[in-house]
Design an enzyme around this catalytic site. Structure first.
Site, PDB file in Angstrom:
ATOM      1  N   SER A  57       0.837  -1.196   0.000  1.00  0.00           N
ATOM      2  CA  SER A  57       0.000   0.000   0.000  1.00  0.00           C
ATOM      3  C   SER A  57       0.870   1.243   0.000  1.00  0.00           C
ATOM      4  O   SER A  57       2.006   1.212   0.493  1.00  0.00           O
ATOM      5  CB  SER A  57      -0.882   0.011   1.252  1.00  0.00           C
ATOM      6  OG  SER A  57      -1.570   1.237   1.393  1.00  0.00           O
ATOM      7  N   TYR A  81      -1.551  -1.127  10.546  1.00  0.00           N
ATOM      8  CA  TYR A  81      -1.781  -1.338   9.116  1.00  0.00           C
ATOM      9  C   TYR A  81      -0.555  -0.917   8.305  1.00  0.00           C
ATOM     10  O   TYR A  81      -0.098  -1.647   7.417  1.00  0.00           O
ATOM     11  CB  TYR A  81      -3.018  -0.562   8.657  1.00  0.00           C
ATOM     12  CG  TYR A  81      -3.336  -0.796   7.208  1.00  0.00           C
ATOM     13  CD1 TYR A  81      -3.967  -1.959   6.800  1.00  0.00           C
ATOM     14  CD2 TYR A  81      -2.992   0.146   6.244  1.00  0.00           C
ATOM     15  CE1 TYR A  81      -4.245  -2.194   5.454  1.00  0.00           C
ATOM     16  CE2 TYR A  81      -3.270  -0.080   4.903  1.00  0.00           C
ATOM     17  CZ  TYR A  81      -3.904  -1.243   4.519  1.00  0.00           C
ATOM     18  OH  TYR A  81      -4.173  -1.467   3.187  1.00  0.00           O
TER      19      TYR A  81
END
Length: 192
Positions: A57, A81
């Site tokens: 990401s 995350y």
């Protein structure tokens, strides 16, 4: 298996431990893909032009604290995350290096899938992306003939770019690799 895409991911709003004792985001986003890839390695290597894609990401972290992989020093949903996505990119780049020695026809790359309005994005950031139906970055990376033989790369928006700095630090990648092996109980392509 011609293409293996590790795309499973969670975004947890609060600290959750798995039955294995690991922080949920780290286990699902990092350890599960490492274990699955390791277990399927021989099958993937039998294909003519196999590709492994590990989803990262643009939210990947810029540093890694090996003493806090399970977020014991304070949980942050975004921090957890971001750490997991950094580890995904580090895993992909190290796996690509190891594949060159053992299975040179297998390519391994990582990417940001795009900002897609998935359940996870909505939970963590709100509606700020594209519709799921328009998300095709992973499909393109899996099928684009111009990427044949290209490995160890990070893509954003369909273009090769640089991942975070730790991804290119061999010592940090090796340390993460060893930790993933220890945490999952499997060895993957030992350097010997």
């Amino acid at each position: 298996i011609d293409v293996l895409i590790n795309n499973a991911g969670v975004y947890e709003e609060s600290m959750k431990k798995t039955v294995d004792g690991f922080e949920m985001t780290f286990q699902v986003n990092v350890l599960a893909g490492f274990l699955l890839t390791t277990l399927l390695m021989d099958t993937v290597a039998k294909a003519e032009e196999p590709r492994i894609i590990i989803t990262s990401s643009i939210s990947q972290g810029s540093s890694i604290d090996f003493d806090n992989l399970n977020m014991e020093k304070g949980f942050s949903s975004h921090g957890s995350y971001s750490l997991s996505k950094l580890c995904n990119a580090m895993h992909a780049i190290e796996l690509a290096e190891r594949m060159k020695k053992r299975h040179p026809h297998v390519t391994v790359n990582t990417l940001d899938p795009g900002t897609v309005n998935t359940k996870m994005l909505l939970a963590g950031w709100g509606m700020c992306g594209i519709d799921v139906e328009r998300a095709n970055n992973e499909f393109n990376l899996a099928t684009d003939a111009s990427l044949k033989g290209k490995s160890g790369l990070y893509f954003v928006g369909g273009r090769e770019t640089k991942a975070s700095r730790p991804c290119y630090d061999k010592d940090q990648r090796l340390k993460l690799w060893k930790r993933m092996e220890d945490m999952t109980g499997v060895r993957c392509l030992p350097e010997d």
